[in-house]
Scaffold this motif. Structure first.
Motif, PDB file in Angstrom:
ATOM      1  N   UNK A  19       0.837  -1.198   0.000  1.00 47.31           N
ATOM      2  CA  UNK A  19       0.000   0.000   0.000  1.00 47.31           C
ATOM      3  C   UNK A  19       0.870   1.245   0.000  1.00 47.31           C
ATOM      4  N   UNK A  20       0.295   2.338  -0.491  1.00 49.97           N
ATOM      5  CA  UNK A  20       0.955   3.631  -0.372  1.00 49.97           C
ATOM      6  C   UNK A  20       0.077   4.523   0.496  1.00 49.97           C
ATOM      7  N   UNK A  21       0.730   5.350   1.285  1.00 49.25           N
ATOM      8  CA  UNK A  21       0.033   6.204   2.240  1.00 49.25           C
ATOM      9  C   UNK A  21       0.432   7.654   1.986  1.00 49.25           C
ATOM     10  N   UNK A  22      -0.556   8.546   1.843  1.00 43.38           N
ATOM     11  CA  UNK A  22      -0.229   9.964   1.708  1.00 43.38           C
ATOM     12  C   UNK A  22       0.295  10.533   3.031  1.00 43.38           C
ATOM     13  N   UNK A  23       1.312  11.377   2.932  1.00 44.07           N
ATOM     14  CA  UNK A  23       1.893  12.024   4.108  1.00 44.07           C
ATOM     15  C   UNK A  23       1.935  13.516   3.817  1.00 44.07           C
ATOM     16  N   UNK A  24       1.531  14.309   4.795  1.00 42.48           N
ATOM     17  CA  UNK A  24       1.478  15.748   4.651  1.00 42.48           C
ATOM     18  C   UNK A  24       1.794  16.411   5.982  1.00 42.48           C
ATOM     19  N   UNK A  25       2.085  17.712   5.954  1.00 39.92           N
ATOM     20  CA  UNK A  25       2.300  18.409   7.229  1.00 39.92           C
ATOM     21  C   UNK A  25       1.048  18.394   8.106  1.00 39.92           C
ATOM     22  N   UNK A  26       1.256  18.338   9.412  1.00 38.47           N
ATOM     23  CA  UNK A  26       0.153  18.467  10.359  1.00 38.47           C
ATOM     24  C   UNK A  26      -0.361  19.904  10.264  1.00 38.47           C
TER      25      UNK A  26
END
Length: 175
Positions: A19-26
């Motif tokens: 799977x791929x997971x989106x990551x972004x700033x809090x």
């Protein structure tokens, strides 16, 4: 830093399960997602993150965890869609402590998403962001039994110094 400036930090991380997971700033709007993450962590994961039992986050701490300057204090969130809404499954952060004059780091991944490589990738990314901000030294206090953190740091291949005191380990990472 405005919202459009933060887009440069958005990415997708490939996990060991395919799977791929989106990551972004809090973001400041993530308070409820952070509370939800805490509520879905095991007592062991909570202890390893906070070094004490935590049932709820005080409002001041929740504000501090979500209202960042994105330079001296930065955090990334891994966000998935779950039950038709967003859910944060992991957070990596660093924060400058002016009293101690050091930059602390921390990582937490929801138990059902652990051992997939997410924590390692998020920690690597947060160190890289800090380095671009001129931070070359990160420090954290971890439980001496936290084998997973020690393994991740070893795999990241940064110089790491350990010092032990009263059942806890101070970890210093040089990037």
């Amino acid at each position: 830093m405005n919202r459009s400036d933060l887009l440069q930090y958005e990415t997708r991380m490939a996990l060991k399960n395919g799977k791929t997971v989106p990551v972004r700033p809090v973001l400041p709007t993530d308070e409820s997602f952070i509370v939800d993450l805490l509520n879905k962590l095991s007592s062991d994961s909570i202890y390893l993150r906070f070094l004490r039992p935590v049932k709820a986050l005080p409002k001041e701490l929740l504000f501090q965890l979500t209202h960042l300057d994105y330079q001296r204090n930065f955090a990334l969130a891994a966000v998935i869609r779950e039950d038709e809404k967003d859910a944060i499954i992991g957070v990596a952060r660093y924060g400058y402590d002016p009293q101690e004059q050091l930059t602390d780091f921390a990582i937490v991944v929801r138990d059902d998403w652990q051992h997939l490589g997410l924590g390692k990738q998020m920690l690597s990314k947060i160190f890289a962001i800090g380095r671009k901000q001129g931070i070359g030294r990160f420090v954290s206090i971890v439980d001496s039994t936290n084998i997973a953190m020690k393994r991740i740091l070893r795999e990241l291949d940064y110089p790491v110094n350990y010092s032990y005191e009263k059942g806890f380990t101070q970890v210093e990472v040089l990037v």
